[in-house]
Design a protein around this motif. Sequence first.
Motif, PDB file in Angstrom:
ATOM      1  N   UNK A 421       0.823  -1.294  -0.289  1.00  0.00           N
ATOM      2  CA  UNK A 421      -0.258  -0.352  -0.101  1.00  0.00           C
ATOM      3  C   UNK A 421       0.616   1.028   0.079  1.00  0.00           C
ATOM      4  N   UNK A 422       2.270   1.396   0.652  1.00  0.00           N
ATOM      5  CA  UNK A 422       3.276   2.070   1.090  1.00  0.00           C
ATOM      6  C   UNK A 422       3.496   2.723  -0.677  1.00  0.00           C
ATOM      7  N   UNK A 423       4.014   1.813  -1.486  1.00  0.00           N
ATOM      8  CA  UNK A 423       4.914   1.579  -2.233  1.00  0.00           C
ATOM      9  C   UNK A 423       3.378   1.951  -4.088  1.00  0.00           C
ATOM     10  N   UNK A 424       2.515   1.785  -3.890  1.00  0.00           N
ATOM     11  CA  UNK A 424       1.065   2.799  -4.451  1.00  0.00           C
ATOM     12  C   UNK A 424       0.629   3.628  -4.197  1.00  0.00           C
ATOM     13  N   UNK A 425       1.207   4.114  -3.133  1.00  0.00           N
ATOM     14  CA  UNK A 425       1.292   5.602  -2.562  1.00  0.00           C
ATOM     15  C   UNK A 425       2.400   6.467  -3.253  1.00  0.00           C
ATOM     16  N   UNK A 426       2.926   6.133  -3.195  1.00  0.00           N
ATOM     17  CA  UNK A 426       4.362   6.509  -2.979  1.00  0.00           C
ATOM     18  C   UNK A 426       4.483   6.778  -4.874  1.00  0.00           C
ATOM     19  N   UNK A 427       4.165   5.802  -5.628  1.00  0.00           N
ATOM     20  CA  UNK A 427       4.300   5.741  -6.747  1.00  0.00           C
ATOM     21  C   UNK A 427       2.477   6.269  -8.051  1.00  0.00           C
ATOM     22  N   UNK A 428       2.054   6.021  -6.713  1.00  0.00           N
ATOM     23  CA  UNK A 428       0.277   6.332  -7.760  1.00  0.00           C
ATOM     24  C   UNK A 428       0.048   7.444  -7.743  1.00  0.00           C
ATOM     25  N   UNK A 429       0.860   8.255  -6.356  1.00  0.00           N
ATOM     26  CA  UNK A 429       0.138   9.567  -6.313  1.00  0.00           C
ATOM     27  C   UNK A 429       1.679  10.510  -5.916  1.00  0.00           C
ATOM     28  N   UNK A 430       2.635   9.986  -5.325  1.00  0.00           N
ATOM     29  CA  UNK A 430       3.661  11.192  -5.007  1.00  0.00           C
ATOM     30  C   UNK A 430       4.485  11.656  -6.410  1.00  0.00           C
ATOM     31  N   UNK A 431       4.400  10.396  -7.226  1.00  0.00           N
ATOM     32  CA  UNK A 431       5.659  10.695  -8.037  1.00  0.00           C
ATOM     33  C   UNK A 431       5.094  11.089  -8.903  1.00  0.00           C
ATOM     34  N   UNK A 432       3.444  11.161  -9.737  1.00  0.00           N
ATOM     35  CA  UNK A 432       2.811  11.769 -10.087  1.00  0.00           C
ATOM     36  C   UNK A 432       3.082  13.142 -10.145  1.00  0.00           C
ATOM     37  N   UNK A 433       3.013  13.365  -8.928  1.00  0.00           N
ATOM     38  CA  UNK A 433       3.164  14.674  -8.553  1.00  0.00           C
ATOM     39  C   UNK A 433       4.695  15.779  -9.435  1.00  0.00           C
ATOM     40  N   UNK A 434       5.302  14.855  -9.710  1.00  0.00           N
ATOM     41  CA  UNK A 434       6.223  15.141 -11.047  1.00  0.00           C
ATOM     42  C   UNK A 434       6.074  15.257 -11.793  1.00  0.00           C
ATOM     43  N   UNK A 435       5.537  14.452 -12.686  1.00  0.00           N
ATOM     44  CA  UNK A 435       4.670  13.908 -13.986  1.00  0.00           C
ATOM     45  C   UNK A 435       4.293  15.790 -14.194  1.00  0.00           C
ATOM     46  N   UNK A 436       5.304  15.796 -15.843  1.00  0.00           N
ATOM     47  CA  UNK A 436       5.031  16.695 -17.002  1.00  0.00           C
ATOM     48  C   UNK A 436       3.438  16.705 -16.583  1.00  0.00           C
ATOM     49  N   UNK A 437       2.946  15.333 -17.130  1.00  0.00           N
ATOM     50  CA  UNK A 437       1.834  14.902 -17.691  1.00  0.00           C
ATOM     51  C   UNK A 437       0.247  15.933 -17.012  1.00  0.00           C
ATOM     52  N   UNK A 438       1.210  15.344 -15.736  1.00  0.00           N
ATOM     53  CA  UNK A 438      -0.253  15.758 -14.889  1.00  0.00           C
ATOM     54  C   UNK A 438      -0.079  16.751 -14.322  1.00  0.00           C
ATOM     55  N   UNK A 439       0.435  18.050 -14.587  1.00  0.00           N
ATOM     56  CA  UNK A 439       0.911  19.473 -13.540  1.00  0.00           C
ATOM     57  C   UNK A 439      -0.099  19.886 -14.772  1.00  0.00           C
ATOM     58  N   UNK A 440      -1.377  19.555 -15.370  1.00  0.00           N
ATOM     59  CA  UNK A 440      -2.238  20.499 -15.937  1.00  0.00           C
ATOM     60  C   UNK A 440      -3.011  20.570 -14.389  1.00  0.00           C
ATOM     61  N   UNK A 441      -3.340  19.325 -14.072  1.00  0.00           N
ATOM     62  CA  UNK A 441      -4.167  18.839 -13.450  1.00  0.00           C
ATOM     63  C   UNK A 441      -4.206  19.461 -12.236  1.00  0.00           C
ATOM     64  N   UNK A 442      -3.009  19.419 -11.452  1.00  0.00           N
ATOM     65  CA  UNK A 442      -2.565  19.841 -10.170  1.00  0.00           C
ATOM     66  C   UNK A 442      -2.767  21.696  -9.262  1.00  0.00           C
ATOM     67  N   UNK A 443      -3.596  21.395  -8.422  1.00  0.00           N
ATOM     68  CA  UNK A 443      -3.926  23.002  -8.023  1.00  0.00           C
ATOM     69  C   UNK A 443      -2.399  23.417  -7.556  1.00  0.00           C
ATOM     70  N   UNK A 444      -2.261  24.768  -7.664  1.00  0.00           N
ATOM     71  CA  UNK A 444      -1.161  25.692  -7.972  1.00  0.00           C
ATOM     72  C   UNK A 444      -0.924  25.460  -6.272  1.00  0.00           C
ATOM     73  N   UNK A 445      -1.928  25.550  -5.164  1.00  0.00           N
ATOM     74  CA  UNK A 445      -1.593  25.709  -3.686  1.00  0.00           C
ATOM     75  C   UNK A 445      -0.760  23.726  -3.494  1.00  0.00           C
ATOM     76  N   UNK A 446      -0.861  22.990  -4.608  1.00  0.00           N
ATOM     77  CA  UNK A 446       0.046  21.423  -4.145  1.00  0.00           C
ATOM     78  C   UNK A 446       1.273  21.124  -4.654  1.00  0.00           C
ATOM     79  N   UNK A 447       1.287  22.434  -5.394  1.00  0.00           N
ATOM     80  CA  UNK A 447       2.752  22.009  -6.407  1.00  0.00           C
ATOM     81  C   UNK A 447       4.141  22.379  -5.522  1.00  0.00           C
ATOM     82  N   UNK A 448       4.554  21.180  -5.595  1.00  0.00           N
ATOM     83  CA  UNK A 448       6.173  21.558  -5.143  1.00  0.00           C
ATOM     84  C   UNK A 448       5.758  21.212  -3.768  1.00  0.00           C
ATOM     85  N   UNK A 449       4.757  20.388  -2.684  1.00  0.00           N
ATOM     86  CA  UNK A 449       4.579  20.591  -1.356  1.00  0.00           C
ATOM     87  C   UNK A 449       4.567  19.169  -1.141  1.00  0.00           C
ATOM     88  N   UNK A 450       5.011  18.377  -2.282  1.00  0.00           N
ATOM     89  CA  UNK A 450       4.612  16.205  -2.372  1.00  0.00           C
ATOM     90  C   UNK A 450       5.774  16.831  -0.351  1.00  0.00           C
TER      91      UNK A 450
END
Length: 593
Positions: A421-450
Amino acid sequence: IVSHQAIESFALTVKEIAQMLQSFGTELAETELPDDMYSIERILALRTEKYYQLKEDITAVTKEGNLLLSSFEEPDAGECSQDQHCERPGDWETVNRLLGQLHEMETAFDGFWEKHQLKMEQYLQLWKFEQSFQEVKNAIEFLMGQQAELPDTGDSVPQVKQRLKDLGHFDGMAQDLIGKAQVVILHGHQLAANHHYALNLICQQCNELRHHSDVLSDEIKRKQMRLQKTLDLHTRLQQALQCCDEGAYLLANQQMDKCQSKEGAQKALQDIERFLESSSAYLNYDPQALHYDFESVLTSELKCQIQSVQVKLENVRSMFENRQACFKKLLDKHVRPVQLVAPRPENPPRSKSPLFSPKHVTPWSSSHCIPFLFQIEVMHDYQEKRNSLQSFISDSDDNLDILKGHVINELIETERVYVEELFTVLTGYRAEMDNPAMLILMPPVLRNRKDVLFGNMPEIYDFHNKIFLHSLESCLGAPERVGCCFLDRRQDFQMYEKYCQNKPRSESLWRQCSESTFFQECQRKLEHKLGLDSYLLKPVQRLTKYQLLLKELLKYSTSCDGVQELQEALVAMLDLLKSVNDSMHQISITGYD
């Protein structure tokens, strides 16, 4: 005299007609044709008009000659004696000869014009054909360049499906273009069948166009086959992972207290066997067979995914084998049902900690101004429970060993699930915060705050995945070492204090953007039923689970090696919970040194 003058005038006219025809022929032979179709067609129309004008002139001169000829009598040898001066019959022969010359010139001119007209028409046809050929060839080469940029693999089922869809759309455009190429090739074949003067050039260009069309079509089919095969591989891996999750869910939901009777153990064993039978196609995947079947589409990423799935399959198979062995041993021993009753403490429970809760999170108390703390109540004093141990366990040492084995299996199985479960959270959520393709979906308040949202979860994952899980797995055949596993790593567990201290900041950030499309898309890709907040609570829940499992293990370890270490491990985990709670109280006090 008049007749002679008429004959001379007619002869001069015939000569002028011959010069005009000669001049027109020279003009046709020497004039260079332009490069645009409109100018070519205009020149052809003007020449045709001039040809018909010359034909009219020839017709008029011929008519004039025939009239002149009719004014003379045809010579008759019987009417003219050798002494007579046959001047008029001589005039007739002169005019007739001139008319013959004029007819020969007209016939030669018509033949020349017919050949010229055919060549001009063929030249115009060739020009149009080459224009169509060049346009289609350039379009095919452009599509070939675009086709080369289209990927023929993917890292997930949705990605491969999208790429197959894009390739299908591209194939539609390619087929339309190939259809146009077939029309141009058919036009070339018609020109060749009509004995066109540029037969070799036309056949060469038709073959070139057919080759380009075949290459484009073959490349698209090859990529479609690779993508479809990659999709089949991803689907198999996804089915295998789903099977692993269902298996882990089945084992986690088997109530061990109901499985201590022979009937309960037998039913649980049947459930396991039914699941294994229905899932054998997925649980028994052979990685070598997968590598062989999908060798043509395997990338380094896909090989890593196969290896990851294989590890998970081996873990799940091991979990089922261990659980089956326990149940079979229980059936062989005909264990009497054990009634598990929660001990009733004689004294009030220890101080209730405001940090943890096994079920839910409580809002912060306005009277103490403590921001959003968890609560878990450590309600059982292990020493009191140990004193009343004999009142609620079986008196058989064999039964104690079996029950102790159940607890150890549960400890290891839930640890594996926790790491996954920890692995899925880190790869499925935390790593996606660095994914350029997902950047457009990320609210500004969340950027660089993983680091705020996830705290030191990567550190916790590395500890459990690389160290603690392997330590616990080594206790399968040596349960007396469980206590030492916790004692040897008691300092490492202090990392949970940092995680819990960060939890209020994490929850505050989560509340600001919990409804964002970014989290919804990540949850959809992971196919999680619960949101991220539930998984962020997992480390807190796991920390409280350890002391409960250690208490259970102590119940069934009355007279065996390692009891002292188990007691010390339980005390250490309870002290850790108290330390975490104290630190949470401490960081909630503000405005003082």
